[in-house]
Design a protein around this motif. Sequence first.
Motif, PDB file in Angstrom:
ATOM      1  N   TYR A  19      29.827  30.454  53.134  1.00  0.00           N
ATOM      2  CA  TYR A  19      30.501  29.744  51.949  1.00  0.00           C
ATOM      3  C   TYR A  19      31.685  30.533  51.381  1.00  0.00           C
ATOM      4  CZ  TYR A  19      30.271  27.785  47.293  1.00  0.00           C
ATOM      5  OH  TYR A  19      30.861  27.252  45.901  1.00  0.00           O
ATOM      6  N   PHE A  20      31.204  31.829  51.074  1.00  0.00           N
ATOM      7  CA  PHE A  20      32.196  32.485  50.240  1.00  0.00           C
ATOM      8  C   PHE A  20      33.223  32.966  51.208  1.00  0.00           C
ATOM      9  CE2 PHE A  20      33.669  37.052  49.504  1.00  0.00           C
ATOM     10  CZ  PHE A  20      33.787  37.159  48.052  1.00  0.00           C
ATOM     11  N   HIS A  21      33.241  33.405  52.418  1.00  0.00           N
ATOM     12  CA  HIS A  21      34.267  33.679  53.292  1.00  0.00           C
ATOM     13  C   HIS A  21      35.153  32.515  53.589  1.00  0.00           C
ATOM     14  CE1 HIS A  21      33.469  38.075  53.515  1.00  0.00           C
ATOM     15  NE2 HIS A  21      32.099  37.592  53.860  1.00  0.00           N
ATOM     16  N   THR A  22      34.515  31.142  53.847  1.00  0.00           N
ATOM     17  CA  THR A  22      35.381  30.073  54.273  1.00  0.00           C
ATOM     18  C   THR A  22      36.262  29.766  53.182  1.00  0.00           C
ATOM     19  OG1 THR A  22      33.686  29.482  55.621  1.00  0.00           O
ATOM     20  CG2 THR A  22      35.403  27.953  54.739  1.00  0.00           C
ATOM     21  N   ILE A  23      35.667  29.794  51.854  1.00  0.00           N
ATOM     22  CA  ILE A  23      36.458  29.619  50.758  1.00  0.00           C
ATOM     23  C   ILE A  23      37.535  30.709  50.359  1.00  0.00           C
ATOM     24  CG2 ILE A  23      36.540  29.400  48.047  1.00  0.00           C
ATOM     25  CD1 ILE A  23      33.804  27.994  48.606  1.00  0.00           C
ATOM     26  N   LYS A  66      23.348  32.502  66.020  1.00  0.00           N
ATOM     27  CA  LYS A  66      24.202  33.014  64.653  1.00  0.00           C
ATOM     28  C   LYS A  66      24.676  31.808  63.972  1.00  0.00           C
ATOM     29  CE  LYS A  66      28.458  35.125  63.426  1.00  0.00           C
ATOM     30  NZ  LYS A  66      28.332  36.096  62.327  1.00  0.00           N
ATOM     31  N   PRO A  67      24.233  31.875  62.787  1.00  0.00           N
ATOM     32  CA  PRO A  67      24.765  30.576  61.806  1.00  0.00           C
ATOM     33  C   PRO A  67      26.421  30.747  61.739  1.00  0.00           C
ATOM     34  CG  PRO A  67      22.924  31.681  60.688  1.00  0.00           C
ATOM     35  CD  PRO A  67      23.206  32.452  61.774  1.00  0.00           C
ATOM     36  N   VAL A  68      26.856  29.419  62.070  1.00  0.00           N
ATOM     37  CA  VAL A  68      28.479  29.458  62.091  1.00  0.00           C
ATOM     38  C   VAL A  68      28.803  28.086  61.033  1.00  0.00           C
ATOM     39  CG1 VAL A  68      28.923  30.590  64.328  1.00  0.00           C
ATOM     40  CG2 VAL A  68      28.605  28.146  64.249  1.00  0.00           C
ATOM     41  N   GLY A  69      27.958  27.648  60.584  1.00  0.00           N
ATOM     42  CA  GLY A  69      28.376  26.247  59.599  1.00  0.00           C
ATOM     43  C   GLY A  69      27.034  25.926  59.169  1.00  0.00           C
ATOM     44  N   TYR A  70      27.279  24.925  58.068  1.00  0.00           N
ATOM     45  CA  TYR A  70      25.919  24.206  57.592  1.00  0.00           C
ATOM     46  C   TYR A  70      26.614  23.097  56.820  1.00  0.00           C
ATOM     47  CZ  TYR A  70      26.826  26.339  52.777  1.00  0.00           C
ATOM     48  OH  TYR A  70      27.387  26.386  51.670  1.00  0.00           O
ATOM     49  N   ALA A  71      25.822  22.156  56.653  1.00  0.00           N
ATOM     50  CA  ALA A  71      26.215  21.099  56.104  1.00  0.00           C
ATOM     51  C   ALA A  71      24.844  20.123  55.623  1.00  0.00           C
ATOM     52  CB  ALA A  71      26.983  19.964  56.705  1.00  0.00           C
ATOM     53  N   ASP A  72      24.536  19.512  54.513  1.00  0.00           N
ATOM     54  CA  ASP A  72      23.517  18.726  54.245  1.00  0.00           C
ATOM     55  C   ASP A  72      23.786  17.102  53.980  1.00  0.00           C
ATOM     56  OD1 ASP A  72      23.766  17.793  50.861  1.00  0.00           O
ATOM     57  OD2 ASP A  72      25.152  19.358  51.478  1.00  0.00           O
ATOM     58  N   LEU A  73      22.906  16.589  53.763  1.00  0.00           N
ATOM     59  CA  LEU A  73      22.824  15.077  53.577  1.00  0.00           C
ATOM     60  C   LEU A  73      21.784  14.706  52.763  1.00  0.00           C
ATOM     61  CD1 LEU A  73      23.537  12.207  54.166  1.00  0.00           C
ATOM     62  CD2 LEU A  73      22.125  12.090  56.210  1.00  0.00           C
ATOM     63  N   GLN A  74      21.997  14.156  51.694  1.00  0.00           N
ATOM     64  CA  GLN A  74      21.225  13.818  50.480  1.00  0.00           C
ATOM     65  C   GLN A  74      20.957  12.357  50.583  1.00  0.00           C
ATOM     66  OE1 GLN A  74      19.929  16.282  48.433  1.00  0.00           O
ATOM     67  NE2 GLN A  74      21.405  17.352  49.972  1.00  0.00           N
ATOM     68  N   GLN A  75      19.847  11.988  49.993  1.00  0.00           N
ATOM     69  CA  GLN A  75      19.147  10.580  50.041  1.00  0.00           C
ATOM     70  C   GLN A  75      20.127   9.750  49.987  1.00  0.00           C
ATOM     71  OE1 GLN A  75      16.286   9.812  51.465  1.00  0.00           O
ATOM     72  NE2 GLN A  75      15.808  12.055  51.630  1.00  0.00           N
ATOM     73  N   GLY A  77      23.310   9.558  50.465  1.00  0.00           N
ATOM     74  CA  GLY A  77      24.426   9.616  51.448  1.00  0.00           C
ATOM     75  C   GLY A  77      25.543  10.588  51.130  1.00  0.00           C
ATOM     76  N   LEU A  78      25.355  11.328  49.963  1.00  0.00           N
ATOM     77  CA  LEU A  78      26.147  12.379  49.532  1.00  0.00           C
ATOM     78  C   LEU A  78      25.964  13.568  50.523  1.00  0.00           C
ATOM     79  CD1 LEU A  78      28.046  13.787  47.453  1.00  0.00           C
ATOM     80  CD2 LEU A  78      25.783  14.501  46.310  1.00  0.00           C
ATOM     81  N   ILE A  79      27.136  14.258  51.007  1.00  0.00           N
ATOM     82  CA  ILE A  79      27.245  15.380  51.757  1.00  0.00           C
ATOM     83  C   ILE A  79      27.825  16.223  50.492  1.00  0.00           C
ATOM     84  CG2 ILE A  79      28.558  16.666  53.439  1.00  0.00           C
ATOM     85  CD1 ILE A  79      28.858  13.987  54.891  1.00  0.00           C
ATOM     86  N   TYR A  80      26.936  17.143  50.028  1.00  0.00           N
ATOM     87  CA  TYR A  80      27.080  18.316  49.127  1.00  0.00           C
ATOM     88  C   TYR A  80      27.877  19.287  49.530  1.00  0.00           C
ATOM     89  CZ  TYR A  80      26.204  20.508  44.710  1.00  0.00           C
ATOM     90  OH  TYR A  80      26.418  21.478  43.374  1.00  0.00           O
ATOM     91  N   HIS A  81      27.272  19.940  50.465  1.00  0.00           N
ATOM     92  CA  HIS A  81      28.178  21.226  50.957  1.00  0.00           C
ATOM     93  C   HIS A  81      28.287  20.864  52.489  1.00  0.00           C
ATOM     94  CE1 HIS A  81      27.036  24.746  48.360  1.00  0.00           C
ATOM     95  NE2 HIS A  81      27.254  23.765  47.846  1.00  0.00           N
ATOM     96  N   PHE A  82      29.516  21.242  52.999  1.00  0.00           N
ATOM     97  CA  PHE A  82      30.067  21.243  54.357  1.00  0.00           C
ATOM     98  C   PHE A  82      30.758  22.422  54.446  1.00  0.00           C
ATOM     99  CE2 PHE A  82      31.796  19.974  58.226  1.00  0.00           C
ATOM    100  CZ  PHE A  82      31.128  18.950  58.653  1.00  0.00           C
ATOM    101  N   PHE A  83      30.519  23.256  55.343  1.00  0.00           N
ATOM    102  CA  PHE A  83      31.255  24.687  55.414  1.00  0.00           C
ATOM    103  C   PHE A  83      31.246  25.053  56.826  1.00  0.00           C
ATOM    104  CE2 PHE A  83      30.720  24.439  51.010  1.00  0.00           C
ATOM    105  CZ  PHE A  83      32.100  24.983  50.409  1.00  0.00           C
ATOM    106  N   CYS A  84      32.237  25.224  57.405  1.00  0.00           N
ATOM    107  CA  CYS A  84      32.220  26.169  58.723  1.00  0.00           C
ATOM    108  C   CYS A  84      32.754  27.586  58.570  1.00  0.00           C
ATOM    109  CB  CYS A  84      33.108  25.157  59.895  1.00  0.00           C
ATOM    110  SG  CYS A  84      32.640  23.748  60.206  1.00  0.00           S
ATOM    111  N   HIS A  85      32.110  28.303  59.314  1.00  0.00           N
ATOM    112  CA  HIS A  85      32.550  29.671  59.437  1.00  0.00           C
ATOM    113  C   HIS A  85      33.896  30.066  59.480  1.00  0.00           C
ATOM    114  CE1 HIS A  85      32.449  34.163  60.444  1.00  0.00           C
ATOM    115  NE2 HIS A  85      31.543  34.076  59.987  1.00  0.00           N
ATOM    116  N   HIS A  86      34.666  30.961  58.716  1.00  0.00           N
ATOM    117  CA  HIS A  86      36.184  30.932  58.750  1.00  0.00           C
ATOM    118  C   HIS A  86      36.549  31.534  59.993  1.00  0.00           C
ATOM    119  CE1 HIS A  86      35.121  35.077  57.807  1.00  0.00           C
ATOM    120  NE2 HIS A  86      36.123  35.528  58.183  1.00  0.00           N
TER     121      HIS A  86
END
Length: 154
Positions: A19-23, A66-75, A77-86
């Motif tokens: 999150y931090f480094h991608t931003i 090694k984690p290189v990205g993450y994203a969620d799916l809320q009930q 249909g909201l995708i709250y976070h979607f980040f790929c390693h820089h």
Amino acid sequence: MIQLDDYRSEDANDLWSIYFHTIRHINIRDYSLDQVAAWAPDNIDPQRWRNKMESIKPFIAKIDGKPVGYADLQQDGLIYHFFCHHQFQSRGVGRALMTHIEQQAKQRGTSRLYSHVSITARPFYERMGFTVVKEQLIEVRQQHLKNFVMEKPL
């Protein structure tokens, strides 16, 4: 090969780093230093971050474990976070995550996906079939950031 896993509490620190480094490295192309510093501050409360990750339960993309990205799916249909390693941009990580989110949403009977998308991520979302519903300004730690509400019917 990209592997997708469910969130585990021990992933929290890796996700903060993504999150931090991608931003700070990628979103800085479209936002000012003050804006990215507000969005991804140096002094985040680690417990608050862990609580947030616990609440959104993201899917984690890994390459060689090694984690290189993450994203969620809320009930709803909201995708709250979607980040790929820089350092792993344009390598299929985002596409793998979005494909997984769509599969999960369809299994849950979700009729649409939507997200609050940064200027930087808008072209990716458009390639994934999302359209802009509206442009908006949000306030984050006394900084105003432009983003877009985007959606995709399923």
